[in-house]
Motif scaffolding. Structure first.
Motif, mmCIF file in Angstrom:
data_model
loop_
_atom_site.group_PDB
_atom_site.id
_atom_site.type_symbol
_atom_site.label_atom_id
_atom_site.label_comp_id
_atom_site.label_asym_id
_atom_site.label_seq_id
_atom_site.Cartn_x
_atom_site.Cartn_y
_atom_site.Cartn_z
ATOM 1 N N GLN A 37 36.199 46.439 30.648
ATOM 2 C CA GLN A 37 36.715 45.100 30.382
ATOM 3 C C GLN A 37 38.100 45.217 29.788
ATOM 4 O O GLN A 37 38.281 45.828 28.740
ATOM 5 C CB GLN A 37 35.795 44.319 29.438
ATOM 6 C CG GLN A 37 36.212 42.864 29.268
ATOM 7 C CD GLN A 37 35.193 42.064 28.489
ATOM 8 O OE1 GLN A 37 34.583 42.534 27.539
ATOM 9 N NE2 GLN A 37 34.971 40.804 28.912
ATOM 10 N N GLY A 42 38.539 40.395 33.074
ATOM 11 C CA GLY A 42 37.096 40.229 33.134
ATOM 12 C C GLY A 42 36.402 41.577 33.138
ATOM 13 O O GLY A 42 36.975 42.614 32.797
ATOM 14 N N LEU A 43 35.159 41.570 33.557
ATOM 15 C CA LEU A 43 34.353 42.789 33.658
ATOM 16 C C LEU A 43 34.457 43.329 35.080
ATOM 17 O O LEU A 43 34.200 42.607 36.037
ATOM 18 C CB LEU A 43 32.886 42.479 33.346
ATOM 19 C CG LEU A 43 32.539 42.258 31.884
ATOM 20 C CD1 LEU A 43 31.222 41.509 31.769
ATOM 21 C CD2 LEU A 43 32.439 43.590 31.158
ATOM 22 N N ARG A 44 34.804 44.592 35.204
ATOM 23 C CA ARG A 44 34.901 45.204 36.516
ATOM 24 C C ARG A 44 33.942 46.380 36.604
ATOM 25 O O ARG A 44 33.890 47.219 35.709
ATOM 26 C CB ARG A 44 36.341 45.664 36.782
ATOM 27 C CG ARG A 44 37.324 44.514 36.948
ATOM 28 C CD ARG A 44 38.710 45.022 37.280
ATOM 29 N NE ARG A 44 39.323 45.754 36.164
ATOM 30 C CZ ARG A 44 40.434 46.467 36.262
ATOM 31 N NH1 ARG A 44 41.057 46.555 37.426
ATOM 32 N NH2 ARG A 44 40.911 47.076 35.199
ATOM 33 N N LYS B 2 40.450 36.794 43.864
ATOM 34 C CA LYS B 2 39.272 37.317 43.187
ATOM 35 C C LYS B 2 38.050 36.567 43.713
ATOM 36 O O LYS B 2 38.102 35.387 44.011
ATOM 37 C CB LYS B 2 39.429 37.129 41.681
ATOM 38 C CG LYS B 2 38.503 37.993 40.867
ATOM 39 C CD LYS B 2 38.953 38.084 39.447
ATOM 40 C CE LYS B 2 37.911 38.688 38.536
ATOM 41 N NZ LYS B 2 37.424 39.978 38.952
ATOM 42 N N LEU B 88 31.538 33.717 30.785
ATOM 43 C CA LEU B 88 31.769 34.461 32.021
ATOM 44 C C LEU B 88 30.831 33.961 33.106
ATOM 45 O O LEU B 88 29.619 33.896 32.902
ATOM 46 C CB LEU B 88 31.521 35.950 31.794
ATOM 47 C CG LEU B 88 32.381 36.643 30.730
ATOM 48 C CD1 LEU B 88 31.766 37.971 30.330
ATOM 49 C CD2 LEU B 88 33.781 36.858 31.257
ATOM 50 N N LEU B 99 26.751 42.662 40.469
ATOM 51 C CA LEU B 99 27.149 41.397 39.882
ATOM 52 C C LEU B 99 28.665 41.391 39.731
ATOM 53 O O LEU B 99 29.237 42.319 39.159
ATOM 54 C CB LEU B 99 26.471 41.238 38.517
ATOM 55 C CG LEU B 99 26.264 39.841 37.975
ATOM 56 C CD1 LEU B 99 25.446 39.005 38.924
ATOM 57 C CD2 LEU B 99 25.600 39.919 36.611
ATOM 58 N N PHE B 101 31.927 39.487 38.207
ATOM 59 C CA PHE B 101 32.273 38.565 37.124
ATOM 60 C C PHE B 101 33.640 37.931 37.335
ATOM 61 O O PHE B 101 34.557 38.548 37.858
ATOM 62 C CB PHE B 101 32.296 39.308 35.787
ATOM 63 C CG PHE B 101 30.945 39.659 35.252
ATOM 64 C CD1 PHE B 101 30.314 40.833 35.632
ATOM 65 C CD2 PHE B 101 30.302 38.826 34.352
ATOM 66 C CE1 PHE B 101 29.058 41.165 35.142
ATOM 67 C CE2 PHE B 101 29.055 39.140 33.843
ATOM 68 C CZ PHE B 101 28.430 40.311 34.250
ATOM 69 N N GLY B 102 33.754 36.681 36.889
ATOM 70 C CA GLY B 102 35.054 36.066 36.744
ATOM 71 C C GLY B 102 35.722 36.574 35.477
ATOM 72 O O GLY B 102 35.135 37.346 34.712
ATOM 73 N N THR B 103 36.946 36.134 35.254
ATOM 74 C CA THR B 103 37.697 36.614 34.097
ATOM 75 C C THR B 103 37.301 35.913 32.807
ATOM 76 O O THR B 103 37.669 36.356 31.727
ATOM 77 C CB THR B 103 39.204 36.443 34.306
ATOM 78 O OG1 THR B 103 39.464 35.085 34.665
ATOM 79 C CG2 THR B 103 39.694 37.350 35.424
ATOM 80 N N GLY B 104 36.535 34.835 32.925
ATOM 81 C CA GLY B 104 36.038 34.157 31.738
ATOM 82 C C GLY B 104 36.913 33.001 31.290
ATOM 83 O O GLY B 104 38.129 32.996 31.507
#
Lengths: 116, 111
Positions: A37, A42-44, B2, B88, B99, B101-104
């Motif tokens: 992160q 975000g989370l990658r 994204k 998120l 999964l 994820f978006g950047t939040g």
């Protein structure tokens, strides 16, 4: 209830050094994941292991290796650390890989890595 | 582009108001969606999941899914300062293996 345990929580490395992040879960989950992160990103997903004995690349695998040691443990290794690998690393686990419920991830507390 | 897009915020709402967090996704094959909450310096925790079109309610939280518009939202009613966090959005790839994820979106609830 320990859940997902990561070690170390903090680490400072010099460029070119190697290290291993350890992760263990006590929930008897089949699947485990490593995310990084970064601010604004975000989370990658780096790597994941659907089950014991299998590993697969995620979005950003370059510069990393993983080992699924047994059902409980999934380690992430940086062979030659670079400043671009400065990040917060999260390990996660889940049950039901390949099903709807596999999106219910349980995360560790994170490991903050700085590469100078 | 994204796969999962979110406005980074911050979204500021007063205590007691409804906070509306939005997310769009690009993979028409996505079938399951998740909202995670992350407090500063902490790890993400799951708060809602939704698989079918329509609304799903859990306490003060309502998740909404519109597959035709590829749109997911999270409503937080009676927002509290303790709801201040980054939210998120995430969706599953086809096969439910990974999964994404978006950047939040950062939410700030002021007393």
């Amino acid at each position: 209830n320990a859940g997902v345990t990561q070690t170390p929580k903090f680490q400072v490395l010099k460029t070119g050094q190697s290290m291993t992040l350890q992760c263990a879960q006590d929930m008897n989950h089949n699947s485990m994941y490593w995310y990084r992160q970064d601010p604004g990103m975000g989370l990658r997903l780096i790597y994941y292991s659907a089950s014991e004995g299998t590993t697969d690349k995620g979005e950003v695998p370059n510069g990393y290796n993983v080992s699924r040691l047994n059902k409980r443990e999934f380690s992430l290794r940086l062979e030659s650390a670079a400043p671009s690998q400065t990040s917060v690393y999260f390990c996660a686990s889940t049950e039901g890989f390949g099903t709807w419920e596999a999106g219910e991830l349980f995360f560790g507390e994170g490991s903050r890595l700085t590469v100078l | 582009q994204k796969e999962v897009e979110q406005n980074s915020g911050p979204l500021s709402v007063p205590e007691g108001a409804i906070a509306s967090l939005n997310c769009t996704y690009s993979d028409r094959g996505s079938q399951s969606f998740f909202w995670y909450r992350q407090y500063s310096g902490k790890s993400p925790e799951l708060i809602m999941s939704i698989y079918s079109n329509g609304d799903k309610e859990d306490g003060r939280f309502t998740a909404q899914l519109n597959k035709a518009s590829q749109y997911v939202s999270l409503l937080i009613r009676d927002s509290q300062p303790s709801d201040s966090a980054t939210y998120l959005c995430a969706d599953h790839n086809t096969g439910f293996q990974k999964l994404v994820f978006g950047t939040g979106t950062r939410l700030l609830v002021s007393p």
